[in-house]
Every structure is written in C-alpha cells, then in structure tokens.
Design a protein around this motif. Structure first.
Motif, PDB file in Angstrom:
ATOM      1  N   SER A 175       0.789  -1.238   0.000  1.00 60.72           N
ATOM      2  CA  SER A 175       0.000   0.000   0.000  1.00 60.72           C
ATOM      3  C   SER A 175       0.819   1.285   0.000  1.00 60.72           C
ATOM      4  O   SER A 175       0.264   2.348  -0.296  1.00 60.72           O
ATOM      5  N   ARG A 176       2.104   1.238   0.289  1.00 60.90           N
ATOM      6  CA  ARG A 176       2.886   2.475   0.402  1.00 60.90           C
ATOM      7  C   ARG A 176       3.755   2.646  -0.844  1.00 60.90           C
ATOM      8  O   ARG A 176       4.776   1.989  -0.995  1.00 60.90           O
ATOM      9  N   TRP A 177       3.314   3.577  -1.733  1.00 59.60           N
ATOM     10  CA  TRP A 177       3.989   3.774  -3.010  1.00 59.60           C
ATOM     11  C   TRP A 177       4.179   5.256  -3.302  1.00 59.60           C
ATOM     12  O   TRP A 177       3.417   6.097  -2.834  1.00 59.60           O
ATOM     13  N   ASP A 178       5.184   5.538  -4.122  1.00 58.45           N
ATOM     14  CA  ASP A 178       5.413   6.885  -4.610  1.00 58.45           C
ATOM     15  C   ASP A 178       5.547   6.816  -6.125  1.00 58.45           C
ATOM     16  O   ASP A 178       6.368   6.048  -6.649  1.00 58.45           O
ATOM     17  N   LEU A 179       4.732   7.582  -6.843  1.00 62.48           N
ATOM     18  CA  LEU A 179       4.777   7.587  -8.304  1.00 62.48           C
ATOM     19  C   LEU A 179       6.051   8.286  -8.785  1.00 62.48           C
ATOM     20  O   LEU A 179       6.341   9.408  -8.383  1.00 62.48           O
ATOM     21  N   VAL A 180       6.790   7.624  -9.665  1.00 61.45           N
ATOM     22  CA  VAL A 180       8.010   8.194 -10.243  1.00 61.45           C
ATOM     23  C   VAL A 180       7.641   8.788 -11.602  1.00 61.45           C
ATOM     24  O   VAL A 180       7.566   8.076 -12.609  1.00 61.45           O
ATOM     25  N   ASN A 181       7.405  10.082 -11.635  1.00 64.89           N
ATOM     26  CA  ASN A 181       6.889  10.736 -12.845  1.00 64.89           C
ATOM     27  C   ASN A 181       7.823  10.586 -14.043  1.00 64.89           C
ATOM     28  O   ASN A 181       7.369  10.341 -15.169  1.00 64.89           O
ATOM     29  N   LYS A 182       9.118  10.727 -13.834  1.00 64.74           N
ATOM     30  CA  LYS A 182      10.051  10.727 -14.961  1.00 64.74           C
ATOM     31  C   LYS A 182      10.118   9.375 -15.665  1.00 64.74           C
ATOM     32  O   LYS A 182      10.507   9.298 -16.831  1.00 64.74           O
ATOM     33  N   ASP A 183       9.751   8.308 -14.992  1.00 62.18           N
ATOM     34  CA  ASP A 183       9.780   6.972 -15.589  1.00 62.18           C
ATOM     35  C   ASP A 183       8.388   6.457 -15.938  1.00 62.18           C
ATOM     36  O   ASP A 183       8.233   5.292 -16.320  1.00 62.18           O
ATOM     37  N   SER A 184       7.384   7.287 -15.801  1.00 66.06           N
ATOM     38  CA  SER A 184       6.008   6.901 -16.115  1.00 66.06           C
ATOM     39  C   SER A 184       5.614   7.458 -17.480  1.00 66.06           C
ATOM     40  O   SER A 184       6.256   8.373 -18.000  1.00 66.06           O
ATOM     41  N   ILE A 185       4.566   6.901 -18.061  1.00 62.90           N
ATOM     42  CA  ILE A 185       4.093   7.335 -19.372  1.00 62.90           C
ATOM     43  C   ILE A 185       2.756   8.042 -19.209  1.00 62.90           C
ATOM     44  O   ILE A 185       1.811   7.489 -18.644  1.00 62.90           O
ATOM     45  N   MET A 186       2.685   9.271 -19.711  1.00 60.53           N
ATOM     46  CA  MET A 186       1.458  10.050 -19.655  1.00 60.53           C
ATOM     47  C   MET A 186       1.084  10.524 -21.050  1.00 60.53           C
ATOM     48  O   MET A 186       1.941  10.653 -21.919  1.00 60.53           O
ATOM     49  N   VAL A 187      -0.186  10.773 -21.260  1.00 57.58           N
ATOM     50  CA  VAL A 187      -0.674  11.289 -22.531  1.00 57.58           C
ATOM     51  C   VAL A 187      -1.576  12.489 -22.260  1.00 57.58           C
ATOM     52  O   VAL A 187      -2.017  12.702 -21.127  1.00 57.58           O
ATOM     53  N   ASP A 188      -1.820  13.275 -23.308  1.00 52.64           N
ATOM     54  CA  ASP A 188      -2.768  14.382 -23.184  1.00 52.64           C
ATOM     55  C   ASP A 188      -4.183  13.826 -23.189  1.00 52.64           C
ATOM     56  O   ASP A 188      -4.511  12.927 -23.964  1.00 52.64           O
ATOM     57  N   TRP A 189      -5.012  14.354 -22.340  1.00 51.94           N
ATOM     58  CA  TRP A 189      -6.398  13.884 -22.181  1.00 51.94           C
ATOM     59  C   TRP A 189      -7.328  15.084 -22.220  1.00 51.94           C
ATOM     60  O   TRP A 189      -7.027  16.138 -21.669  1.00 51.94           O
ATOM     61  N   GLN A 190      -8.458  14.923 -22.888  1.00 53.60           N
ATOM     62  CA  GLN A 190      -9.423  16.010 -23.003  1.00 53.60           C
ATOM     63  C   GLN A 190     -10.831  15.430 -23.025  1.00 53.60           C
ATOM     64  O   GLN A 190     -11.089  14.408 -23.675  1.00 53.60           O
ATOM     65  N   LYS A 191     -11.734  16.057 -22.314  1.00 53.99           N
ATOM     66  CA  LYS A 191     -13.138  15.622 -22.313  1.00 53.99           C
ATOM     67  C   LYS A 191     -13.944  16.547 -23.217  1.00 53.99           C
ATOM     68  O   LYS A 191     -13.760  17.770 -23.206  1.00 53.99           O
ATOM     69  N   ILE A 192     -14.833  15.963 -24.003  1.00 48.82           N
ATOM     70  CA  ILE A 192     -15.744  16.755 -24.826  1.00 48.82           C
ATOM     71  C   ILE A 192     -17.177  16.341 -24.519  1.00 48.82           C
ATOM     72  O   ILE A 192     -17.429  15.217 -24.086  1.00 48.82           O
ATOM     73  N   LYS A 193     -18.097  17.236 -24.733  1.00 51.32           N
ATOM     74  CA  LYS A 193     -19.520  16.910 -24.627  1.00 51.32           C
ATOM     75  C   LYS A 193     -20.104  16.945 -26.030  1.00 51.32           C
ATOM     76  O   LYS A 193     -19.992  17.945 -26.735  1.00 51.32           O
ATOM     77  N   LEU A 194     -20.709  15.840 -26.435  1.00 52.82           N
ATOM     78  CA  LEU A 194     -21.273  15.690 -27.771  1.00 52.82           C
ATOM     79  C   LEU A 194     -22.795  15.655 -27.663  1.00 52.82           C
ATOM     80  O   LEU A 194     -23.348  14.852 -26.904  1.00 52.82           O
TER      81      LEU A 194
END
Length: 211
Positions: A175-194
């Motif tokens: 249960s005890r973790w720290d996210l390592v941002n530099k070694d993680s993969i992120m993408v751009d995310w956007q919400k739209i209303k259709l």
C-alpha cells in the motif's frame, strides 16, 4: 472528431494510390511521418482493414464486435512498427494509439445501448463543450516506500492504479507507493460533450448528450 476521409491522406502527405497492393508499405511510411512529426496517434481507415486479405475470415467481425479485447494487441503491433523509426531507448517513453475511422455505419447518440459496450462504433453529433488538455497516467512506475524497489509499467485500470504488492520477494509492502513521474508514461487527455443533432430529436423530447 475522426479525420475527414476525403482529405486525411493528403494531410499526412502520403499518396493513397500506394495502398493498392501495398498497404503494409503505406502504413510503414505513415509511421515514419509520425516519428518525424512526433505524433502519437495513427489514424487507420476502416476500409483499408476490411479490404486487406486476412488469413482469418472472421478478423473484421471480431475486431468490430470485441474491439476492447483486440485493441491492446493492435496497440502493441503499432509500437513494434514505430520501433523501426524511433530509437529503442526513446520508444519506451512513448505511448502510441490507433484511431480507426470511416466505419460503414454511423450511429445516433440516443441509439447507444449496453449491447455496444466494448464494440467499435462511430457516432455523430455537435461538440458543445470541451475541457483543457490535461495529463493522464497510462503506465506508472512506482517506488516502494518500504525498500525503494521500483515496480514498472503498472497499467492504469480506468482509475489511479497502484501495484498489488512489491515485486521484491523480501518486501511485503502492498500500500505504500510513490509515483516516479520521470519513468512513467502520460498522454494528453481532453473531455468533450457531444450533443445530438436537432434533426434527430423526436418531437417533445430534450436533446441528449454524452461525454
């Protein structure tokens, strides 16, 4: 939201005539353009998939009916294709996605049903609202706060997902973790209303929308 079928081949500056008899060459060149322009999404014309001679006669039907099942393998195949154009040391920092467009059928928002969950579908409507682009975690690398061991490539399951337990056999942390941002993969995310077109709204009904 999908690219316009009539002009997208021109947008990526690849001659669509090369597709005939050479679809693999076509998308290999497309991958090169993506690497050159630092793009992360490959737009695949559904007609290219359906017209390609597949060994499995059920390929198209299975892809449409169970897209959520096959999409991870298709994404892995795209990553292998991009590996021919990007240095392997940089490839691990990228997350490439497929976007399939030009499906033969286009549905209405009010026709969406639970039967369509997991299927490949196209719907149309009017974009009425958008959010700013935000980062979204796709694969996380976590540092164990008990032993400092790193647990890599933790796939996110529609929410912030931490490792089940530390991969260090001598550590019992769950249960005890720290996210390592530099070694993680992120993408751009956007919400739209259709929102559905006014012509699709039955008399006396309110317009329906979907995020």
């Amino acid at each position: 939201m999908s690219p316009d079928d009539e002009n997208y081949d021109q947008l990526i500056q690849i001659n669509p005539d090369r597709l005939e008899g050479e679809p693999l060459k076509y998308y290999a060149e497309y991958a090169g353009k993506m690497a050159q322009n630092e793009e992360k999404t490959m737009y695949v014309n559904f007609s290219h998939l359906s017209n390609f001679p597949h060994e499995d006669p059920q390929f198209i039907e299975n892809t449409v009916q169970s897209f959520n099942k096959f999409e991870p393998e298709m994404t892995k195949a795209l990553a292998r294709l991009m590996g021919a154009h990007i240095d392997p040391s940089r490839l691990q920092k990228h997350y490439f996605q497929l976007a399939i467009y030009n499906l033969p059928q286009m549905g209405k928002i009010r026709e969406l049903r639970t039967l369509g969950l997991g299927r490949l579908q196209s719907i149309y409507g009017t974009v009425t609202r958008t959010t700013d682009a935000k980062p979204e975690l796709i694969r996380g690398t976590f540092a164990c706060l008990e032993c400092s061991n790193l647990v890599k490539n933790v796939e996110q399951q529609f929410k912030f997902t931490e490792p089940v337990r530390c991969s260090n056999a001598d550590c019992s942390n769950k249960s005890r973790w720290d996210l390592v941002n530099k070694d993680s993969i992120m993408v751009d995310w956007q919400k739209i209303k259709l929102q559905e077109y006014s012509s699709d709204i039955p008399a006396g009904s309110m317009p329906r929308s979907i995020d």
